[in-house]
Design an enzyme around this catalytic site. Sequence first.
Site, PDB file in Angstrom:
ATOM      1  N   ASP A   1     -10.962   2.559   4.256  1.00 28.43           N
ATOM      2  CA  ASP A   1     -11.324   1.141   4.218  1.00 28.43           C
ATOM      3  C   ASP A   1     -12.840   0.956   4.117  1.00 28.43           C
ATOM      4  O   ASP A   1     -13.311  -0.144   3.828  1.00 28.43           O
ATOM      5  CB  ASP A   1     -10.854   0.440   5.503  1.00 28.43           C
ATOM      6  CG  ASP A   1      -9.567  -0.341   5.305  1.00 28.43           C
ATOM      7  OD1 ASP A   1      -9.371  -0.880   4.208  1.00 28.43           O
ATOM      8  OD2 ASP A   1      -8.781  -0.411   6.263  1.00 28.43           O
TER       9      ASP A   1
ATOM     10  N   GLN B   1      -4.494  -1.511   9.637  1.00 28.75           N
ATOM     11  CA  GLN B   1      -4.456  -2.861   9.070  1.00 28.75           C
ATOM     12  C   GLN B   1      -4.979  -3.883  10.079  1.00 28.75           C
ATOM     13  O   GLN B   1      -4.594  -3.876  11.253  1.00 28.75           O
ATOM     14  CB  GLN B   1      -3.020  -3.205   8.637  1.00 28.75           C
ATOM     15  CG  GLN B   1      -2.889  -4.499   7.872  1.00 28.75           C
ATOM     16  CD  GLN B   1      -3.562  -4.480   6.495  1.00 28.75           C
ATOM     17  OE1 GLN B   1      -3.721  -3.434   5.880  1.00 28.75           O
ATOM     18  NE2 GLN B   1      -3.949  -5.635   6.014  1.00 28.75           N
TER      19      GLN B   1
ATOM     20  N   LYS C   1       0.841  -1.210   0.000  1.00 30.26           N
ATOM     21  CA  LYS C   1       0.000   0.000   0.000  1.00 30.26           C
ATOM     22  C   LYS C   1       0.873   1.256   0.000  1.00 30.26           C
ATOM     23  O   LYS C   1       0.640   2.192  -0.774  1.00 30.26           O
ATOM     24  CB  LYS C   1      -0.940  -0.021   1.220  1.00 30.26           C
ATOM     25  CG  LYS C   1      -2.034  -1.098   1.107  1.00 30.26           C
ATOM     26  CD  LYS C   1      -2.804  -1.347   2.400  1.00 30.26           C
ATOM     27  CE  LYS C   1      -3.802  -2.504   2.208  1.00 30.26           C
ATOM     28  NZ  LYS C   1      -4.561  -2.854   3.415  1.00 30.26           N
TER      29      LYS C   1
HETATM   30  N1  GUN Z   1      -6.953  -7.066   6.467  1.00 25.80           N
HETATM   31  C1  GUN Z   1      -7.377  -7.852   5.439  1.00 25.80           C
HETATM   32  N2  GUN Z   1      -7.980  -7.112   4.500  1.00 25.80           N
HETATM   33  C2  GUN Z   1      -7.940  -5.829   4.929  1.00 25.80           C
HETATM   34  C3  GUN Z   1      -8.401  -4.599   4.378  1.00 25.80           C
HETATM   35  O1  GUN Z   1      -8.997  -4.523   3.294  1.00 25.80           O
HETATM   36  N3  GUN Z   1      -8.151  -3.497   5.137  1.00 25.80           N
HETATM   37  C4  GUN Z   1      -7.527  -3.558   6.325  1.00 25.80           C
HETATM   38  N4  GUN Z   1      -7.359  -2.416   7.002  1.00 25.80           N
HETATM   39  N5  GUN Z   1      -7.092  -4.673   6.868  1.00 25.80           N
HETATM   40  C5  GUN Z   1      -7.298  -5.806   6.158  1.00 25.80           C
END
Ligand code: GUN
Length: 309
Positions: free
Chosen positions: A121, A98, A54
């Site tokens: 998100d 995350q 990211k």
């Molecule tokens: N963990 C697994 N998928 C995601 C996601 O799309 N966003 C976040 N913040 N954590 C994750």
Amino acid sequence: MTTRILSGKTIADAIKSEIAAEVKTVEIEHGWRPCLAAVRVGQDPASEVYVGNKVKTAAELGIISEHHHLPVETSHEDLLALVHDLNANNDVDGILVQLPLPRHINEREILEAIDPAKDVDGFHPENVGRLSLGYPSLVPCTPAGVVEILKRSDIEIAGKHAVIVGRSNIVGKPLAMLLLKENATVTICHSRTADLAEITSQADILVAAIGRAGFIRGEHIGAGSTVIDVGINNFSDMETASEMFPAEDLEKRIATIEKRGSTLVGDVNPKDAMEKAANFTPVPGGVGLLTVAMLMKNTVTAAKMRRKI
Ligand code: GUN
């Protein structure tokens, strides 16, 4: 059946170049660039890879990013305080915490503390509610990526039967809302669904988001359907590899297991999908790449909304 492989890379690259152009225009016309703050707690290896991707992608597109990596013993209160700081920081447009978080942290309270306007998100209840009402909102990245793959591959959604296997808050539930918005007839299946294959084999569009390697087999897949595989699992079982991978891919997969100890597979058995589906997203190289691209898109959207342009 000749199966069309839907390349996540090609579609993600197209979206990313559109975003890079948009970021450049915003900077020329308004003198600022969007900023994403990514927060990671502890040493989860998958999270390390995801957050790394990211931050790297943000840089490639001209988006400013901050990476806050906190030790595993960080207290709930300290993480909450960081979220409050990021909310108050006018230079930060998007906040991503995350998941999963360490067990001693109350994940729900952390996600609810994120300013909904910065919630790239799309996990905050306000954004979840707006999505289910059909209002404009920040939408979870993986489901948004699934819809982009379908649209950019010219796969009809309106009037089609979409069957989603998995009811998570991150994928299954928001994807149901997005596909409904696109006028699909939507069915959600899950671990307690009776006669799963009977339902999934009727799907025009079958989405697997369960988290079990190769769980969706030939009996679940309707001939000529579109199969979207959201799963990312490690597979290392040499004994069943020939049942999992098509002959043309088998040698390469075995070499990967020998070299790295495992290879990535989705929730769909790729050998079976290649025999029955008309369209199929591969793992790796499918939906996963879209998740990152859509996060960047959400960051730009959040920045433009916050800064009112
Ligand atoms: N963990 C697994 N998928 C995601 C996601 O799309 N966003 C976040 N913040 N954590 C994750």
